[in-house]
Design a protein around this motif. Sequence first.
Motif, PDB file in Angstrom:
ATOM      1  N   SER A  41       0.748  -1.160  -0.023  1.00  0.00           N
ATOM      2  CA  SER A  41       0.288  -0.110   0.127  1.00  0.00           C
ATOM      3  C   SER A  41       0.810   1.280  -0.071  1.00  0.00           C
ATOM      4  CB  SER A  41      -1.091  -0.074   1.179  1.00  0.00           C
ATOM      5  OG  SER A  41      -0.082   0.308   2.255  1.00  0.00           O
ATOM      6  N   GLU A  42       0.194   2.486  -0.269  1.00  0.00           N
ATOM      7  CA  GLU A  42       1.147   3.648  -0.417  1.00  0.00           C
ATOM      8  C   GLU A  42       1.595   4.066   1.169  1.00  0.00           C
ATOM      9  OE1 GLU A  42       0.659   8.304  -2.017  1.00  0.00           O
ATOM     10  OE2 GLU A  42      -1.150   6.829  -2.258  1.00  0.00           O
ATOM     11  N   GLU A  43       0.694   3.665   2.043  1.00  0.00           N
ATOM     12  CA  GLU A  43       0.824   3.881   3.630  1.00  0.00           C
ATOM     13  C   GLU A  43       2.119   2.806   3.719  1.00  0.00           C
ATOM     14  OE1 GLU A  43      -3.165   4.956   2.602  1.00  0.00           O
ATOM     15  OE2 GLU A  43      -2.092   2.974   2.261  1.00  0.00           O
ATOM     16  N   ASN A  44       2.201   2.014   3.627  1.00  0.00           N
ATOM     17  CA  ASN A  44       3.481   1.076   3.823  1.00  0.00           C
ATOM     18  C   ASN A  44       4.544   1.481   3.199  1.00  0.00           C
ATOM     19  OD1 ASN A  44       2.416  -0.783   5.701  1.00  0.00           O
ATOM     20  ND2 ASN A  44       2.478  -2.651   4.380  1.00  0.00           N
ATOM     21  N   ALA A  45       4.440   1.898   1.988  1.00  0.00           N
ATOM     22  CA  ALA A  45       5.656   2.481   1.138  1.00  0.00           C
ATOM     23  C   ALA A  45       6.015   3.713   1.750  1.00  0.00           C
ATOM     24  CB  ALA A  45       5.143   2.817  -0.391  1.00  0.00           C
ATOM     25  N   ALA A  46       5.235   4.577   2.333  1.00  0.00           N
ATOM     26  CA  ALA A  46       5.709   5.898   3.062  1.00  0.00           C
ATOM     27  C   ALA A  46       6.579   5.261   4.205  1.00  0.00           C
ATOM     28  CB  ALA A  46       4.483   6.692   3.136  1.00  0.00           C
ATOM     29  N   LYS A  47       6.247   4.206   4.961  1.00  0.00           N
ATOM     30  CA  LYS A  47       7.028   3.923   6.123  1.00  0.00           C
ATOM     31  C   LYS A  47       8.397   3.224   5.883  1.00  0.00           C
ATOM     32  CE  LYS A  47       2.432   3.383   8.228  1.00  0.00           C
ATOM     33  NZ  LYS A  47       1.745   2.107   9.061  1.00  0.00           N
ATOM     34  N   ALA A  48       8.675   2.838   4.615  1.00  0.00           N
ATOM     35  CA  ALA A  48       9.827   2.086   4.070  1.00  0.00           C
ATOM     36  C   ALA A  48      10.909   2.838   4.480  1.00  0.00           C
ATOM     37  CB  ALA A  48       9.817   1.978   2.632  1.00  0.00           C
ATOM     38  N   PRO A  49      11.696   1.917   5.372  1.00  0.00           N
ATOM     39  CA  PRO A  49      13.220   2.319   5.897  1.00  0.00           C
ATOM     40  C   PRO A  49      14.109   2.509   4.646  1.00  0.00           C
ATOM     41  CG  PRO A  49      12.955   0.230   6.310  1.00  0.00           C
ATOM     42  CD  PRO A  49      11.659   0.459   5.899  1.00  0.00           C
ATOM     43  N   ILE A  50      15.164   3.439   4.998  1.00  0.00           N
ATOM     44  CA  ILE A  50      16.142   3.536   3.772  1.00  0.00           C
ATOM     45  C   ILE A  50      17.243   3.009   4.299  1.00  0.00           C
ATOM     46  CG2 ILE A  50      17.649   5.285   2.885  1.00  0.00           C
ATOM     47  CD1 ILE A  50      15.612   7.257   3.103  1.00  0.00           C
ATOM     48  N   THR A  60      12.249 -10.047   7.861  1.00  0.00           N
ATOM     49  CA  THR A  60      12.335 -11.594   7.456  1.00  0.00           C
ATOM     50  C   THR A  60      13.394 -12.035   8.096  1.00  0.00           C
ATOM     51  OG1 THR A  60      13.410 -10.667   5.395  1.00  0.00           O
ATOM     52  CG2 THR A  60      11.053 -10.867   5.269  1.00  0.00           C
ATOM     53  N   PHE A  61      14.699 -12.403   7.605  1.00  0.00           N
ATOM     54  CA  PHE A  61      15.670 -12.869   8.323  1.00  0.00           C
ATOM     55  C   PHE A  61      17.160 -11.986   7.839  1.00  0.00           C
ATOM     56  CE2 PHE A  61      15.317 -14.736   3.908  1.00  0.00           C
ATOM     57  CZ  PHE A  61      16.873 -14.718   3.535  1.00  0.00           C
ATOM     58  N   ASN A  62      18.002 -12.166   8.714  1.00  0.00           N
ATOM     59  CA  ASN A  62      19.198 -11.398   8.664  1.00  0.00           C
ATOM     60  C   ASN A  62      19.048 -10.174   8.692  1.00  0.00           C
ATOM     61  OD1 ASN A  62      22.046 -11.310   8.316  1.00  0.00           O
ATOM     62  ND2 ASN A  62      22.028 -11.190   6.024  1.00  0.00           N
ATOM     63  N   GLY A  63      17.991  -9.640   9.327  1.00  0.00           N
ATOM     64  CA  GLY A  63      17.785  -7.988   9.945  1.00  0.00           C
ATOM     65  C   GLY A  63      17.231  -7.231   8.630  1.00  0.00           C
ATOM     66  N   THR A  64      16.392  -7.827   7.892  1.00  0.00           N
ATOM     67  CA  THR A  64      15.861  -7.470   6.498  1.00  0.00           C
ATOM     68  C   THR A  64      14.461  -6.857   6.929  1.00  0.00           C
ATOM     69  OG1 THR A  64      17.527  -8.549   5.264  1.00  0.00           O
ATOM     70  CG2 THR A  64      15.503  -7.487   4.027  1.00  0.00           C
ATOM     71  N   TRP A  65      14.123  -5.758   6.461  1.00  0.00           N
ATOM     72  CA  TRP A  65      12.825  -5.065   6.499  1.00  0.00           C
ATOM     73  C   TRP A  65      11.875  -6.079   5.488  1.00  0.00           C
ATOM     74  CZ3 TRP A  65       9.815  -1.624   3.102  1.00  0.00           C
ATOM     75  CH2 TRP A  65       8.551  -1.379   4.009  1.00  0.00           C
ATOM     76  N   SER A  66      10.773  -6.495   6.112  1.00  0.00           N
ATOM     77  CA  SER A  66       9.604  -7.427   5.283  1.00  0.00           C
ATOM     78  C   SER A  66       8.587  -6.946   4.268  1.00  0.00           C
ATOM     79  CB  SER A  66       8.966  -8.163   6.370  1.00  0.00           C
ATOM     80  OG  SER A  66       8.013  -7.380   6.886  1.00  0.00           O
ATOM     81  N   GLY A  67       8.432  -5.527   4.309  1.00  0.00           N
ATOM     82  CA  GLY A  67       7.794  -4.817   3.709  1.00  0.00           C
ATOM     83  C   GLY A  67       6.457  -4.470   4.142  1.00  0.00           C
ATOM     84  N   GLY A  68       6.246  -5.234   5.177  1.00  0.00           N
ATOM     85  CA  GLY A  68       4.978  -4.871   6.087  1.00  0.00           C
ATOM     86  C   GLY A  68       3.874  -5.841   5.957  1.00  0.00           C
ATOM     87  N   GLY A  69       4.004  -6.611   4.880  1.00  0.00           N
ATOM     88  CA  GLY A  69       2.957  -7.263   4.462  1.00  0.00           C
ATOM     89  C   GLY A  69       1.766  -6.822   3.938  1.00  0.00           C
ATOM     90  N   GLY A  70       0.561  -7.392   3.877  1.00  0.00           N
ATOM     91  CA  GLY A  70      -0.653  -6.825   3.080  1.00  0.00           C
ATOM     92  C   GLY A  70      -1.334  -7.545   2.301  1.00  0.00           C
ATOM     93  N   ALA A  71      -2.225  -7.151   1.629  1.00  0.00           N
ATOM     94  CA  ALA A  71      -3.156  -7.967   0.574  1.00  0.00           C
ATOM     95  C   ALA A  71      -1.984  -8.367  -0.480  1.00  0.00           C
ATOM     96  CB  ALA A  71      -4.196  -6.935   0.111  1.00  0.00           C
ATOM     97  N   GLY A  72      -1.058  -7.475  -0.933  1.00  0.00           N
ATOM     98  CA  GLY A  72      -0.443  -7.956  -2.274  1.00  0.00           C
ATOM     99  C   GLY A  72       0.407  -9.211  -2.015  1.00  0.00           C
ATOM    100  N   GLN A  73       0.353  -9.546  -0.612  1.00  0.00           N
ATOM    101  CA  GLN A  73       1.271 -10.810  -0.518  1.00  0.00           C
ATOM    102  C   GLN A  73       0.595 -12.028  -0.245  1.00  0.00           C
ATOM    103  OE1 GLN A  73       3.607 -10.495   2.922  1.00  0.00           O
ATOM    104  NE2 GLN A  73       5.462 -11.696   2.289  1.00  0.00           N
ATOM    105  N   LYS A  74      -0.873 -11.917  -0.354  1.00  0.00           N
ATOM    106  CA  LYS A  74      -1.927 -12.780  -0.211  1.00  0.00           C
ATOM    107  C   LYS A  74      -1.646 -14.234  -1.135  1.00  0.00           C
ATOM    108  CE  LYS A  74      -6.109 -11.999  -1.532  1.00  0.00           C
ATOM    109  NZ  LYS A  74      -7.314 -11.275  -1.663  1.00  0.00           N
ATOM    110  N   ASN A  75      -1.360 -14.131  -2.268  1.00  0.00           N
ATOM    111  CA  ASN A  75      -1.248 -15.153  -3.222  1.00  0.00           C
ATOM    112  C   ASN A  75       0.009 -15.294  -3.709  1.00  0.00           C
ATOM    113  OD1 ASN A  75      -4.149 -15.963  -3.415  1.00  0.00           O
ATOM    114  ND2 ASN A  75      -4.466 -14.141  -4.720  1.00  0.00           N
ATOM    115  N   VAL A  76       0.994 -16.208  -3.417  1.00  0.00           N
ATOM    116  CA  VAL A  76       2.201 -16.339  -3.604  1.00  0.00           C
ATOM    117  C   VAL A  76       2.713 -17.288  -4.988  1.00  0.00           C
ATOM    118  CG1 VAL A  76       4.662 -16.956  -2.769  1.00  0.00           C
ATOM    119  CG2 VAL A  76       2.862 -15.726  -1.414  1.00  0.00           C
TER     120      VAL A  76
END
Length: 465
Positions: free
Chosen positions: A221-230, A328-344
Amino acid sequence: MARKQKKPFIPLFLISFIFVLLQSHSVSNAADEETFQALNRKFSLNGILVSQESEKYAVIFDAGSTGSRVHVFRFDKNMDLLRIGNDFEFFNSTKPGLSAYADDPKAAALSLKPLLVQGQAVVPEDLRPHTPIKLGATAGLRMLKNGAADRILEAVRDLFNNESSLEYEAEWVSILDGSQEGSYMWIAMNYMLGKIGKPYSQTIATLDLGGGSVQMTYAISEENAAKAPIPNEGEAYVHEKYLLGKKYYLYAHSYLYYGQLAARAEIFKVTRNSSNPCILDGYDGFYTYGGVVYKASPPRSGSSFKKCREVTLKALKVKAPCNYDKCTFNGTWSGGGGAGQKNVYAASFFFDIAKESGIISADKDVYSGRARPIDYRDAASVACKTKYEDVKSVFPNIYDEDLPYLCMDLVYEYSLLVDGLGLDPYKKITLVNKINYKNTLMGAAWPLGSAIEAVSSLTNWRMFQ
């Protein structure tokens, strides 16, 4: 760059190529007449040319470590793929790859010239000034040192600029980073499934487990994107993409050293040069990756699912410090999850190992299947109890080169999906090698995603629409 003036369009392929042969002054003059005649015979049968007002092309070069490939795609006004001959793309390749010419950049560029001639010949002359040509280099050029890769890319830019009448920008010739590959794969798979242009919540997430790295990509989502760490170093987590009039925020991350073959080396590093509980009982040998040789033998007690899991989780660094709200692992930001991760949708080694181990059908005509992460665990529990000399009778479809590492590979893929990437062990995912697009099986690969982005984001495409 100088552009050739548009000439009246002639809707017959044979006449078109004769016209090209007579009039073109750059690559066309250098082209072998036999090449043009062969292309003419192949494509004129279908009368594929329509008009400049109803189609667009893209020419994409994949400069890999083992060879270079050219892909030409053709789209209609709705951005649906149109056939070129009998297929949905024109494809050809050459060996060796650009990295084999580390000391001779000009020779590297010239190795692409036959592919450039053929790729450009497929595009109608009137459409060439509006047809993007791009090159993405991957693992081979990444490994070159002392500026050799930059010199090769500059030579390729000169080739495209001086001997092509296609639309060209210098930045379109580059080395792709892992997240770019992941993004293009996401675009290609969602496109073939008819998801591009729909809300991000209706798209699919992609996991691509290669030999050296694994890429995870999904729309957020745009909200999760705005929270993305650098990140302090490395690639950005979020990429904005404009596709078919829709803006997407893609979380894309490439985990270097965690592809299937590289991960074996990481697992061996945990046990250093001693025995490893992931190696099947009865095998005694060595594993080589990246020029480093690792001892590959089990302890006296044989392989063990439980102990292999412990070693694998250490290799994944699942307990590494996490500086974000979700990792996720090795200290990596996961993206926050959400509906876009529903179907893998999981590709490459996820599909290959599942087929070899019987998680999905091993029939040669099977190009996709559904499975759960727990299915990898169940297969691993059997494999880790099997002696090396018996594994072929229990898993008849396993490739010989994978035999000693079957326990390791299955434990790793289960651990990566569940402990590393946080998937529910019982969640069904789609394992895919090819996708059915308009009753034609197509392999999911990044060049199609690059072509879609290039064509759909061009300003003149929006004017054309």
